[in-house]
Write an enzyme that holds these catalytic residues in place. Sequence first.
Site, PDB file in Angstrom:
ATOM      1  N   ASP A  57       0.847  -1.189   0.000  1.00  0.00           N
ATOM      2  CA  ASP A  57       0.000   0.000   0.000  1.00  0.00           C
ATOM      3  C   ASP A  57       0.882   1.238   0.000  1.00  0.00           C
ATOM      4  OD1 ASP A  57       0.637  -1.223   2.489  1.00  0.00           O
ATOM      5  OD2 ASP A  57      -1.020  -0.265   3.533  1.00  0.00           O
ATOM      6  N   GLU A  83      12.482   0.970   7.382  1.00  0.00           N
ATOM      7  CA  GLU A  83      11.538  -0.009   6.822  1.00  0.00           C
ATOM      8  C   GLU A  83      11.791  -0.260   5.337  1.00  0.00           C
ATOM      9  OE1 GLU A  83       7.492   1.386   6.496  1.00  0.00           O
ATOM     10  OE2 GLU A  83       8.144   3.390   5.966  1.00  0.00           O
TER      11      GLU A  83
END
Length: 576
Positions: A318, A512
């Site tokens: 996403d 991340e």
Amino acid sequence: NMSNLKALCFLCLALFASVKGDVPPPCDSEIYCTGPILHQVQEAKLFDDDKHFVDMKLRLAPDDVLSAFRNLSSMFPNTTIPPVKLQEFLNTSFDQPGTEFESWAPPDWHEKPNFLSGIADDKLREWAEKIHGLWKSLGRKVMSNHPELYSQIYTPHPVVVPGGRFRELYYWDSYWVINGLLLSEMTDTAHGMIQNFLYLVNRYGFVPNGGRIYYERRSQPPFLTLMVESYYQATKDKEFLRAALPVLEVEYQFWMENRSVALELNGKQHVLNRYYVEAGLPRPESYLDDLELAEGLTDGKKEQLWMDLKTGAESGWDFTSRWYIADGGDNSGTLRDTRTSQILPADLNALLCRNEKTLASFHRLLGDDSAAVYDQAAARRLEAIECVLWDAERGAWFDYNLMTRSKNFEFYPSNLGPIWAQCYSQPEMGEKAVQYLKGSGALQFPNGVPTSLKESGQQWDYPNAWPPLQHMLIDGFSKLPSEDAKKLSFDLAQRWIKTNWLAYIKYEAMFEKYDVNGDGKPGGGGEYEVQLGFGWTNGVALQLLDQYGATLTSGGRRVCSGLLLPLVILARVMLQ
């Protein structure tokens, strides 16, 4: 002809199933998922991140908060509370995010796990020790008293979270976290995390996207079966496996009953899986983004977009141009063209194929006769994947667009998912896949393989490289028999470790995601700032340092000439 007609019928069912009215909200809470408090607080932009409000803890019972809000709003024209008064209301009725946790240091953490001794490079070994130490700062224990006061979903065991704004457990992230924990010899912590996921399947019938009620009507890539496999390989605990297996089968059934599509191709019917979330309204944690994105659309189109955005979140990607279907049927559009539910993803089907083979192997291990059911399911899926997704000329597997009834030939690392899952029938497919990757234009970057070659501004696109995708490529190619594939695998591991290490030297942090163009540059784009921590990044780094510790270097090394691309391909990529 008749078979085309049948195909159209299946597709009509697939397309129009998603537009039926009366879809439920993301969850039933009138504070965290729907209703005037959520709407007014998010519209007032009181916080930089929409996730902040929906992670706040209630100070009073939900009914008392709702009634206080009704009383307050009745004092203002159009019941719209001015921002200053709204902030006062929040200060009296809510606590800050994070107060729903107790701090928790994993008791099974200890210094110097065995894998460290296999890392030859002194600097990398010292760094690996620091990564191993990060598990202590990422442990959380959910408060068990008064779950009605939190958006947090209660789980019985402590968790290791990704980090940053991701303060709670996440589903697919945890596969790489657990693999890292097992290397760190933190078997009890890994066991507790898997027990949490089994608990969630028993409660919901599937694993929600993450540990918040606003995630409870969507899942994420189903890695629980592989988490159990990792744990079993580390412990050989058959009783644990015996207890977990029926729960894994419940999750598998959920995906087959609620996330599958039948289609007919070349006169044969196939069933493949997709992501598909039936929940309306904007995502509570990105409320304003979704509201603004849908401005000017008809009510029906708004609901469709919001469902497809949640479906994009379920995919774990996403967001990305991979899920766009523009008016022309290609993926040239914008975030508003997200139609995730109308795509059969190569990587999801590869993962489910691996799950089916793993479930069969569990049944064989336990000596019962249900293995055949999963062997047959895997064989049917393999046939479907090769009929619908495989392209022999290009040498890879491509997502299938249900609206145009065609493949999307753009580059994504997911096009090689069946190599990682070992879900292909002919050995030459593996070698074709190596040539596909070499010719794709994706290997020209010194710091990892980008998530696509399209710069859309979304985070699951160029120039970002994500740990799980790097690991799946490296792991997949390392299992191929050819020296060429193994060399490629090592080279990708070296690039990725160098990127992570350089970023750690610069920022003393693990991120991340990373930018493929900068030496140690964190990634960017998407809906929020890049996050530190970071669960899956740590897990992937530890796995690569374990697998290739004897030969990885902190200095990096030049890419071998066999991986340099012809100038023609380079030029084509630069023009895209």
